[in-house]
Design an enzyme around this catalytic site. Structure first.
Site, PDB file in Angstrom:
ATOM      1  N   GLU A 154       0.982  -1.268  -0.290  1.00 13.11           N
ATOM      2  CA  GLU A 154       0.072   0.123  -0.179  1.00 13.11           C
ATOM      3  C   GLU A 154       1.419   1.043  -0.437  1.00 13.11           C
ATOM      4  O   GLU A 154       1.517   1.072   0.466  1.00 13.11           O
ATOM      5  CB  GLU A 154      -1.204   0.091   1.130  1.00 13.11           C
ATOM      6  CG  GLU A 154      -0.003  -0.329   2.514  1.00 13.11           C
ATOM      7  CD  GLU A 154       0.655   1.166   3.164  1.00 13.11           C
ATOM      8  OE1 GLU A 154       0.284   1.984   2.185  1.00 13.11           O
ATOM      9  OE2 GLU A 154       1.411   0.910   3.812  1.00 13.11           O
ATOM     10  N   LYS A 157      -0.885   7.571   2.514  1.00 15.52           N
ATOM     11  CA  LYS A 157      -0.825   8.672   3.029  1.00 15.52           C
ATOM     12  C   LYS A 157      -1.952   8.910   4.517  1.00 15.52           C
ATOM     13  O   LYS A 157      -3.324   9.010   3.886  1.00 15.52           O
ATOM     14  CB  LYS A 157      -0.203  10.115   2.715  1.00 15.52           C
ATOM     15  CG  LYS A 157       0.361   9.389   1.970  1.00 15.52           C
ATOM     16  CD  LYS A 157       1.002  11.457   1.286  1.00 15.52           C
ATOM     17  CE  LYS A 157      -0.223  11.835   0.310  1.00 15.52           C
ATOM     18  NZ  LYS A 157       0.026  11.420  -0.863  1.00 15.52           N
ATOM     19  N   ASN A 214       9.457   4.164   1.382  1.00 13.37           N
ATOM     20  CA  ASN A 214       9.222   5.182   2.482  1.00 13.37           C
ATOM     21  C   ASN A 214      10.928   5.399   3.557  1.00 13.37           C
ATOM     22  O   ASN A 214      11.076   6.840   3.527  1.00 13.37           O
ATOM     23  CB  ASN A 214       8.364   4.368   3.658  1.00 13.37           C
ATOM     24  CG  ASN A 214       6.982   4.773   3.414  1.00 13.37           C
ATOM     25  OD1 ASN A 214       6.748   5.087   3.267  1.00 13.37           O
ATOM     26  ND2 ASN A 214       6.443   3.374   4.214  1.00 13.37           N
ATOM     27  N   PHE A 255       7.969  16.943   1.026  1.00  9.26           N
ATOM     28  CA  PHE A 255       8.770  16.020   1.975  1.00  9.26           C
ATOM     29  C   PHE A 255      10.517  16.907   2.051  1.00  9.26           C
ATOM     30  O   PHE A 255      11.333  16.351   2.897  1.00  9.26           O
ATOM     31  CB  PHE A 255       9.457  14.636   1.669  1.00  9.26           C
ATOM     32  CG  PHE A 255       8.344  13.861   1.460  1.00  9.26           C
ATOM     33  CD1 PHE A 255       7.986  13.162   2.963  1.00  9.26           C
ATOM     34  CD2 PHE A 255       7.138  14.028   0.833  1.00  9.26           C
ATOM     35  CE1 PHE A 255       6.515  12.640   3.486  1.00  9.26           C
ATOM     36  CE2 PHE A 255       6.096  13.405   0.585  1.00  9.26           C
ATOM     37  CZ  PHE A 255       5.652  12.460   2.119  1.00  9.26           C
ATOM     38  N   CYS A 266       4.738   3.922   9.796  1.00 14.49           N
ATOM     39  CA  CYS A 266       4.855   4.205   8.365  1.00 14.49           C
ATOM     40  C   CYS A 266       6.887   3.944   8.399  1.00 14.49           C
ATOM     41  O   CYS A 266       8.089   3.293   8.562  1.00 14.49           O
ATOM     42  CB  CYS A 266       5.240   4.505   7.460  1.00 14.49           C
ATOM     43  SG  CYS A 266       3.267   3.695   7.176  1.00 14.49           S
ATOM     44  N   LYS A 269       9.591   2.663  11.846  1.00 10.85           N
ATOM     45  CA  LYS A 269       9.365   1.201  11.888  1.00 10.85           C
ATOM     46  C   LYS A 269      10.331   0.441  10.240  1.00 10.85           C
ATOM     47  O   LYS A 269      11.020   0.093  10.484  1.00 10.85           O
ATOM     48  CB  LYS A 269       8.192   0.264  11.738  1.00 10.85           C
ATOM     49  CG  LYS A 269       7.235   0.185  10.937  1.00 10.85           C
ATOM     50  CD  LYS A 269       5.774  -0.166  11.391  1.00 10.85           C
ATOM     51  CE  LYS A 269       4.730  -0.381  10.781  1.00 10.85           C
ATOM     52  NZ  LYS A 269       5.150  -1.184   8.951  1.00 10.85           N
ATOM     53  N   ARG A 334       0.827   7.142  16.892  1.00 12.01           N
ATOM     54  CA  ARG A 334       2.094   6.047  17.171  1.00 12.01           C
ATOM     55  C   ARG A 334       3.740   7.416  16.542  1.00 12.01           C
ATOM     56  O   ARG A 334       3.905   7.760  16.131  1.00 12.01           O
ATOM     57  CB  ARG A 334       2.526   5.317  16.451  1.00 12.01           C
ATOM     58  CG  ARG A 334       0.676   4.234  16.901  1.00 12.01           C
ATOM     59  CD  ARG A 334       0.597   2.985  15.668  1.00 12.01           C
ATOM     60  NE  ARG A 334      -0.098   3.571  14.525  1.00 12.01           N
ATOM     61  CZ  ARG A 334      -0.726   2.786  13.521  1.00 12.01           C
ATOM     62  NH1 ARG A 334      -0.297   1.515  13.135  1.00 12.01           N
ATOM     63  NH2 ARG A 334      -1.537   3.790  12.938  1.00 12.01           N
TER      64      ARG A 334
END
Length: 446
Positions: A154, A157, A214, A255, A266, A269, A334
């Protein structure tokens, strides 16, 4: 088509709802009975703009349903999407116990051909493990059943997941099976009408593509935070630098916003997991390790600035915080930068008055009756009696506040902006002292 989704978190619920919205018949399975009961009653357990409307509409239309019955779930769909969590283990590697458990369940209950789709973000080689787990269960039943395993990562966002699914930039399919390819083409046909967004490759390449994407985005963020910290020491303005380098089409503006660190489910990790995978294969992923180290340090920058301002004595100070979620348009906390800041403030003897448009319940769930935490109903209430204001999340409603009211409410007219939302000249006109990330020599240095 009949589709089963294992897991009703961000990925599973969004995937199931969007597939049902275009006409597929979807059954979402979860072991959490309370969550399934809420979904059946029209209660969405997560905040994602637009998701509640799609879920309720497709449930009423009879195309989306929920269950805790594993056998029912396996027998429902030709496609079995695995969208369960892969939390980081103690060593930073992805914990695959939930993925493996689903694979075993599919093998235990399937009685015809299945396409098993890894939708969760999983390390390279997971497809082989899923295939082995399913095959072992089938053989233990004395059966010979055909199935294919596909990697379909996937790229959603949080806060924009519905649009990302409905109008994807790309749909990555990792498989070596023509039969599975045909099934996935049919599933995603409604999302490909303007042009074909599907990119086919082998399973391991698809798995690596997700982690690489990512990790590269996280690298851009950490790089800009590194440059921002340098800008403070050189007397430069990182916002001018950002505009200057972003105008280069090879770099772009996405970004490259400096801030108080990235969080969420995301980036942290996935960077750790890819670095761990590299280590397992004898490779030192120096850039990935540096990205993680820079981000860890960046989450402490706001506290360092506040502590420096008060001469290292925060005992009894009250800090107003606007924004608790790791990013806007979500209630997800998180790895949120606000958590690092609050926990350090409490340890130093300070108190926190906080407001977030969506994550107040989540904050209450995490911290309970934490001494030194007051959750406020509005951003204005958070200012009353506070010494200073800190911005941790760039919600839209924080972008054009009443600066005169802020200056009047605070004991000291000081704003610490972890997301560079404001124009320093405007705050100066309102006699507010402004400390942001990388905005010249007037910044505090740790």
């Amino acid at each position: 088509m009949k589709i089963t989704i294992f897991g009703t978190g961000y990925v599973g619920l969004v995937t199931g709802a969007c597939l049902a919205d275009v006409g597929h018949h979807v059954l979402c399975m979860d072991v959490d009975q309370a969550k399934i009961d809420k979904l059946r009653n029209g209660q969405i357990p997560i905040y994602e703009p637009g998701l509640d409307n799609i879920v309720n509409h497709t449930v009423e239309a009879g195309r989306l349903a929920f269950t805790t019955d594993v056998k029912e779930a396996v027998q429902h769909g030709t496609l079995q999407f695995i969208a369960v969590g892969t939390p980081p283990d103690e060593d930073g590697s992805a914990d695959l116990q939930y993925v493996t458990a689903v694979a075993k369940s599919i093998g235990q209950h399937m009685d015809d051909y299945k396409v098993i789709v890894d939708k969760s973000t999983v390390p390279v080689g997971t497809g082989d493990k899923v295939k082995a787990a399913v095959r072992t269960q089938i053989e233990s039943r004395g059966l010979e059943l055909e199935f294919d395993v596909v990697s379909n990562p996937e790229f959603l966002k949080e806060g924009a997941a519905i649009n990302d699914f409905m109008k994807p930039d790309r749909i990555i399919i990792g498989t070596d099976s023509d039969r599975a390819s045909d099934v996935l083409r049919e599933v995603y046909y409604p999302f490909n009408r303007s042009h074909d967004r599907m990119i086919f490759m082998d399973i391991r390449s698809a798995e690596l593509t997700k982690y690489a994407a990512n990790s590269l985005l996280a690298t851009k963020i950490s790089f800009m935070n590194e440059v921002a910290n340098l800008a403070e020491r050189l007397g430069a303005d990182i916002e001018s630098v950002r505009r200057g380098i972003g105008s280069d089409p090879r770099i772009g503006y996405h970004f490259i916003y400096p801030g108080c660190g990235y969080g969420g489910s995301c980036f942290p990790k996935d960077v750790q997991a890819l670095a761990r995978t590299a280590s397992e294969f004898g490779y030192d992923a120096r850039i990935l390790n540096a990205v993680e180290a820079v981000n860890y340090a960046q989450k402490h920058v706001l506290f360092d600035k506040i502590s420096h301002y008060f001469g290292g004595d925060l005992q009894g100070k009250v800090v107003a915080i606007w924004g608790l979620a790791f990013k806007p348009n979500t209630d997800d906390m998180r790895e949120a930068s606000a958590r690092t800041l609050m926990e350090k403030l409490w340890k130093a003897g300070a108190k926190v008055q906080a407001f977030d448009p969506e994550s107040m319940e989540e904050t209450q769930r995490i911290y309970g009756d934490q001494e030194g935490l007051v959750l406020c109903g509005t951003k204005e209430q958070a200012l009353k009696g506070a010494d200073v204001l800190t911005i941790c999340t760039e919600w839209k409603e924080f972008r054009s506040p009443d600066f005169a009211a802020i200056a009047s409410a605070l004991r000291e007219p000081v704003v610490f902006d972890g997301r560079n939302l404001y124009d320093p000249e405007i705050l100066a006109r309102h006699e507010l002292i402004y400390y942001a990330i990388g905005r010249g020599r007037n910044q505090f240095q740790s």
